[in-house]
Design a protein around this motif. Structure first.
Motif, PDB file in Angstrom:
ATOM      1  N   THR A  33       0.826  -1.199   0.000  1.00  0.00           N
ATOM      2  CA  THR A  33       0.000   0.000   0.000  1.00  0.00           C
ATOM      3  C   THR A  33       0.865   1.255   0.000  1.00  0.00           C
ATOM      4  OG1 THR A  33      -1.757  -1.203   1.134  1.00  0.00           O
ATOM      5  CG2 THR A  33      -1.864   1.198   1.198  1.00  0.00           C
ATOM      6  N   LEU A  34       1.986   1.213   0.721  1.00  0.00           N
ATOM      7  CA  LEU A  34       2.895   2.364   0.717  1.00  0.00           C
ATOM      8  C   LEU A  34       3.367   2.649  -0.705  1.00  0.00           C
ATOM      9  CD1 LEU A  34       4.585   4.540   2.199  1.00  0.00           C
ATOM     10  CD2 LEU A  34       6.396   2.817   2.376  1.00  0.00           C
ATOM     11  N   ILE A  35       3.751   1.617  -1.435  1.00  0.00           N
ATOM     12  CA  ILE A  35       4.207   1.794  -2.817  1.00  0.00           C
ATOM     13  C   ILE A  35       3.103   2.438  -3.657  1.00  0.00           C
ATOM     14  CG2 ILE A  35       4.970   0.592  -4.914  1.00  0.00           C
ATOM     15  CD1 ILE A  35       7.026   0.769  -2.565  1.00  0.00           C
ATOM     16  N   GLN A  36       1.880   1.929  -3.524  1.00  0.00           N
ATOM     17  CA  GLN A  36       0.749   2.492  -4.268  1.00  0.00           C
ATOM     18  C   GLN A  36       0.530   3.956  -3.913  1.00  0.00           C
ATOM     19  OE1 GLN A  36      -2.274  -0.235  -2.968  1.00  0.00           O
ATOM     20  NE2 GLN A  36      -1.910  -1.678  -4.654  1.00  0.00           N
ATOM     21  N   GLN A  37       0.578   4.261  -2.623  1.00  0.00           N
ATOM     22  CA  GLN A  37       0.352   5.630  -2.172  1.00  0.00           C
ATOM     23  C   GLN A  37       1.449   6.572  -2.683  1.00  0.00           C
ATOM     24  OE1 GLN A  37      -2.187   6.923   0.308  1.00  0.00           O
ATOM     25  NE2 GLN A  37      -3.177   5.225  -0.731  1.00  0.00           N
ATOM     26  N   ILE A  38       2.689   6.119  -2.676  1.00  0.00           N
ATOM     27  CA  ILE A  38       3.790   6.954  -3.180  1.00  0.00           C
ATOM     28  C   ILE A  38       3.574   7.248  -4.658  1.00  0.00           C
ATOM     29  CG2 ILE A  38       6.262   7.025  -3.693  1.00  0.00           C
ATOM     30  CD1 ILE A  38       6.684   5.412  -1.081  1.00  0.00           C
ATOM     31  N   GLU A  39       3.176   6.232  -5.413  1.00  0.00           N
ATOM     32  CA  GLU A  39       2.924   6.432  -6.845  1.00  0.00           C
ATOM     33  C   GLU A  39       1.796   7.439  -7.072  1.00  0.00           C
ATOM     34  OE1 GLU A  39       4.164   2.188  -8.877  1.00  0.00           O
ATOM     35  OE2 GLU A  39       2.186   2.333  -7.951  1.00  0.00           O
ATOM     36  N   GLU A  40       0.796   7.397  -6.218  1.00  0.00           N
ATOM     37  CA  GLU A  40      -0.377   8.254  -6.396  1.00  0.00           C
ATOM     38  C   GLU A  40      -0.173   9.679  -5.902  1.00  0.00           C
ATOM     39  OE1 GLU A  40      -3.763   6.299  -4.617  1.00  0.00           O
ATOM     40  OE2 GLU A  40      -3.430   4.485  -5.812  1.00  0.00           O
ATOM     41  N   ILE A  66      15.790  -7.413 -10.024  1.00  0.00           N
ATOM     42  CA  ILE A  66      15.539  -5.990 -10.241  1.00  0.00           C
ATOM     43  C   ILE A  66      14.277  -5.800 -11.080  1.00  0.00           C
ATOM     44  CG2 ILE A  66      16.422  -3.900 -11.375  1.00  0.00           C
ATOM     45  CD1 ILE A  66      19.265  -4.927 -10.494  1.00  0.00           C
ATOM     46  N   LYS A  67      14.116  -6.604 -12.105  1.00  0.00           N
ATOM     47  CA  LYS A  67      12.920  -6.519 -12.950  1.00  0.00           C
ATOM     48  C   LYS A  67      11.660  -6.850 -12.144  1.00  0.00           C
ATOM     49  CE  LYS A  67      10.795  -8.292 -17.131  1.00  0.00           C
ATOM     50  NZ  LYS A  67      10.865  -9.265 -18.214  1.00  0.00           N
ATOM     51  N   ARG A  68      11.744  -7.888 -11.321  1.00  0.00           N
ATOM     52  CA  ARG A  68      10.609  -8.322 -10.503  1.00  0.00           C
ATOM     53  C   ARG A  68      10.146  -7.215  -9.545  1.00  0.00           C
ATOM     54  NH1 ARG A  68      12.853 -12.861  -9.553  1.00  0.00           N
ATOM     55  NH2 ARG A  68      13.838 -12.350  -7.572  1.00  0.00           N
ATOM     56  N   HIS A  69      11.095  -6.415  -9.093  1.00  0.00           N
ATOM     57  CA  HIS A  69      10.787  -5.351  -8.130  1.00  0.00           C
ATOM     58  C   HIS A  69      10.917  -3.957  -8.759  1.00  0.00           C
ATOM     59  CE1 HIS A  69      10.591  -8.270  -4.912  1.00  0.00           C
ATOM     60  NE2 HIS A  69      11.776  -8.723  -5.245  1.00  0.00           N
ATOM     61  N   ALA A  70      10.792  -3.875 -10.080  1.00  0.00           N
ATOM     62  CA  ALA A  70      10.985  -2.610 -10.792  1.00  0.00           C
ATOM     63  C   ALA A  70      10.103  -1.493 -10.247  1.00  0.00           C
ATOM     64  CB  ALA A  70      10.741  -2.799 -12.285  1.00  0.00           C
ATOM     65  N   ARG A  71       8.871  -1.828  -9.942  1.00  0.00           N
ATOM     66  CA  ARG A  71       7.932  -0.821  -9.429  1.00  0.00           C
ATOM     67  C   ARG A  71       8.456  -0.213  -8.127  1.00  0.00           C
ATOM     68  NH1 ARG A  71       1.938  -2.197  -7.275  1.00  0.00           N
ATOM     69  NH2 ARG A  71       1.204  -0.075  -7.086  1.00  0.00           N
ATOM     70  N   VAL A  72       8.964  -1.047  -7.251  1.00  0.00           N
ATOM     71  CA  VAL A  72       9.475  -0.573  -5.967  1.00  0.00           C
ATOM     72  C   VAL A  72      10.736   0.277  -6.183  1.00  0.00           C
ATOM     73  CG1 VAL A  72      10.322  -1.259  -3.692  1.00  0.00           C
ATOM     74  CG2 VAL A  72       8.515  -2.582  -4.794  1.00  0.00           C
ATOM     75  N   PHE A  73      11.621  -0.191  -7.048  1.00  0.00           N
ATOM     76  CA  PHE A  73      12.836   0.586  -7.311  1.00  0.00           C
ATOM     77  C   PHE A  73      12.513   1.954  -7.910  1.00  0.00           C
ATOM     78  CE2 PHE A  73      14.993  -3.614  -7.174  1.00  0.00           C
ATOM     79  CZ  PHE A  73      15.964  -3.292  -6.240  1.00  0.00           C
ATOM     80  N   ARG A  74      11.475   2.027  -8.742  1.00  0.00           N
ATOM     81  CA  ARG A  74      11.077   3.311  -9.322  1.00  0.00           C
ATOM     82  C   ARG A  74      10.648   4.304  -8.250  1.00  0.00           C
ATOM     83  NH1 ARG A  74       9.074   0.325 -13.530  1.00  0.00           N
ATOM     84  NH2 ARG A  74       7.002   0.118 -12.610  1.00  0.00           N
ATOM     85  N   VAL A  75       9.908   3.846  -7.250  1.00  0.00           N
ATOM     86  CA  VAL A  75       9.447   4.793  -6.229  1.00  0.00           C
ATOM     87  C   VAL A  75      10.551   5.176  -5.252  1.00  0.00           C
ATOM     88  CG1 VAL A  75       7.041   4.061  -6.374  1.00  0.00           C
ATOM     89  CG2 VAL A  75       8.482   3.120  -4.583  1.00  0.00           C
ATOM     90  N   PHE A  76      11.594   4.365  -5.149  1.00  0.00           N
ATOM     91  CA  PHE A  76      12.722   4.735  -4.284  1.00  0.00           C
ATOM     92  C   PHE A  76      13.427   5.921  -4.907  1.00  0.00           C
ATOM     93  CE2 PHE A  76      13.450   0.252  -2.348  1.00  0.00           C
ATOM     94  CZ  PHE A  76      12.400   0.447  -1.489  1.00  0.00           C
TER      95      PHE A  76
END
Length: 111
Positions: free
Chosen positions: A18-25, A101-111
């Motif tokens: 949810t944190l990842i989603q919220q950061i993206e939003e 890295i590919k599997r967690h690309a979304r997380v790395f983008r928000v970092f």
């Protein structure tokens, strides 16, 4: 793993997702514990059983990813990697690192 441990693990995973989603939003600065709890379908008290604030959630998420990456990096044998790449072949430990890295690309983008 006991039922209690499994529930704790699942709750923490839901909070991190949810944190990842919220950061993206809305961006990290605008994320609140209230909104995190609401979006994760938990109450604020449950959130505080697991984390003190959004910064601790972010630290936990970062540490989880670093630990996973470290596991793959430890498999790299420099001499073996050099010889494999020199032959024009893919070095499997490198492939595993890039897959992580590919599997967690979304997380790395928000970092």
């Amino acid at each position: 793993m006991s039922i209690h441990e499994k529930m704790n693990f699942e709750t923490k995973q839901a909070i991190k997702k949810t944190l990842i989603q919220q950061i993206e939003e809305v961006g990290f600065e605008r994320v609140t514990v209230k909104n995190l709890a609401l979006a994760a379908n938990i109450n604020r008290g449950t959130f505080y059983l697991h984390y003190t604030d959004k910064f601790e959630v972010m630290e936990d998420l970062q540490q989880e990813l670093l630990n996973e990456l470290e596991g793959y990096v430890k498999n790299v044998q420099p001499v073996e990697a050099f010889h494999t790449v020199k032959k024009g072949q893919l070095y499997q430990p490198f492939v595993e690192i890039f897959q992580c890295i590919k599997r967690h690309a979304r997380v790395f983008r928000v970092f």
